[in-house]
Design a protein around this motif. Structure first.
Motif, PDB file in Angstrom:
ATOM      1  N   ILE A   5     -35.904 -44.269  -9.781  1.00 29.41           N
ATOM      2  CA  ILE A   5     -35.005 -44.288  -8.623  1.00 29.41           C
ATOM      3  C   ILE A   5     -33.573 -44.021  -9.075  1.00 29.41           C
ATOM      4  O   ILE A   5     -32.857 -43.218  -8.471  1.00 29.41           O
ATOM      5  N   SER A   6     -33.153 -44.676 -10.140  1.00 21.40           N
ATOM      6  CA  SER A   6     -31.796 -44.466 -10.648  1.00 21.40           C
ATOM      7  C   SER A   6     -31.616 -43.029 -11.124  1.00 21.40           C
ATOM      8  O   SER A   6     -30.571 -42.413 -10.894  1.00 21.40           O
ATOM      9  N   ALA A   7     -32.635 -42.488 -11.789  1.00 23.37           N
ATOM     10  CA  ALA A   7     -32.543 -41.109 -12.272  1.00 23.37           C
ATOM     11  C   ALA A   7     -32.451 -40.141 -11.102  1.00 23.37           C
ATOM     12  O   ALA A   7     -31.681 -39.176 -11.141  1.00 23.37           O
ATOM     13  N   THR A   8     -33.216 -40.391 -10.046  1.00 27.64           N
ATOM     14  CA  THR A   8     -33.172 -39.525  -8.866  1.00 27.64           C
ATOM     15  C   THR A   8     -31.806 -39.586  -8.197  1.00 27.64           C
ATOM     16  O   THR A   8     -31.242 -38.557  -7.826  1.00 27.64           O
ATOM     17  N   LEU A  41     -29.413 -37.623 -10.550  1.00 25.32           N
ATOM     18  CA  LEU A  41     -29.630 -36.186 -10.725  1.00 25.32           C
ATOM     19  C   LEU A  41     -29.526 -35.383  -9.435  1.00 25.32           C
ATOM     20  O   LEU A  41     -29.136 -34.220  -9.468  1.00 25.32           O
ATOM     21  N   THR A  42     -29.858 -35.976  -8.304  1.00 30.79           N
ATOM     22  CA  THR A  42     -29.828 -35.228  -7.047  1.00 30.79           C
ATOM     23  C   THR A  42     -28.431 -34.705  -6.712  1.00 30.79           C
ATOM     24  O   THR A  42     -28.279 -33.508  -6.456  1.00 30.79           O
ATOM     25  N   PRO A  43     -27.381 -35.520  -6.723  1.00 26.40           N
ATOM     26  CA  PRO A  43     -26.047 -34.967  -6.439  1.00 26.40           C
ATOM     27  C   PRO A  43     -25.571 -33.983  -7.510  1.00 26.40           C
ATOM     28  O   PRO A  43     -24.933 -32.977  -7.180  1.00 26.40           O
ATOM     29  N   VAL A  44     -25.896 -34.250  -8.763  1.00 29.09           N
ATOM     30  CA  VAL A  44     -25.457 -33.354  -9.841  1.00 29.09           C
ATOM     31  C   VAL A  44     -26.127 -31.991  -9.709  1.00 29.09           C
ATOM     32  O   VAL A  44     -25.457 -30.954  -9.738  1.00 29.09           O
ATOM     33  N   LEU A  45     -27.442 -31.996  -9.544  1.00 31.46           N
ATOM     34  CA  LEU A  45     -28.159 -30.724  -9.414  1.00 31.46           C
ATOM     35  C   LEU A  45     -27.828 -30.030  -8.093  1.00 31.46           C
ATOM     36  O   LEU A  45     -27.758 -28.797  -8.036  1.00 31.46           O
ATOM     37  N   GLY A  46     -27.619 -30.796  -7.030  1.00 33.14           N
ATOM     38  CA  GLY A  46     -27.239 -30.206  -5.749  1.00 33.14           C
ATOM     39  C   GLY A  46     -25.881 -29.527  -5.816  1.00 33.14           C
ATOM     40  O   GLY A  46     -25.702 -28.425  -5.286  1.00 33.14           O
TER      41      GLY A  46
END
Length: 72
Positions: free
Chosen positions: A43-46, A49-54
């Motif tokens: 959950i923490s990784a998601t 990573l979601t804002p960074v990759l987005g």
């Protein structure tokens, strides 16, 4: 009451130049350790990573649209 000499035993550790297994514990069960860390913290990784990759995807897409703008 005189002073009596006490014999001390010293333990000396040394590495053999022929067999050096210094960091074998780091690589032992590596896939299992990685799986445990990922399953424990997915959950923490998601959320990280979601804002960074987005943001990265948005910037790449915007840059590509700027490059292609003169074609249309």
């Amino acid at each position: 009451m005189g002073k009596q000499p006490v014999k001390l035993k010293a333990v000396v550790y040394a590495l053999s130049p022929f067999q050096q297994k210094i960091m074998t514990g780091l690589w032992k069960d590596l896939p299992e350790k990685i799986h445990h860390k990922v399953s424990e913290n997915w959950i923490s990784a998601t959320l990280l990573l979601t804002p960074v990759l987005g943001t990265y995807w948005y910037a790449q897409n915007f840059q590509e649209q700027e490059k292609q703008e003169h074609r249309f």
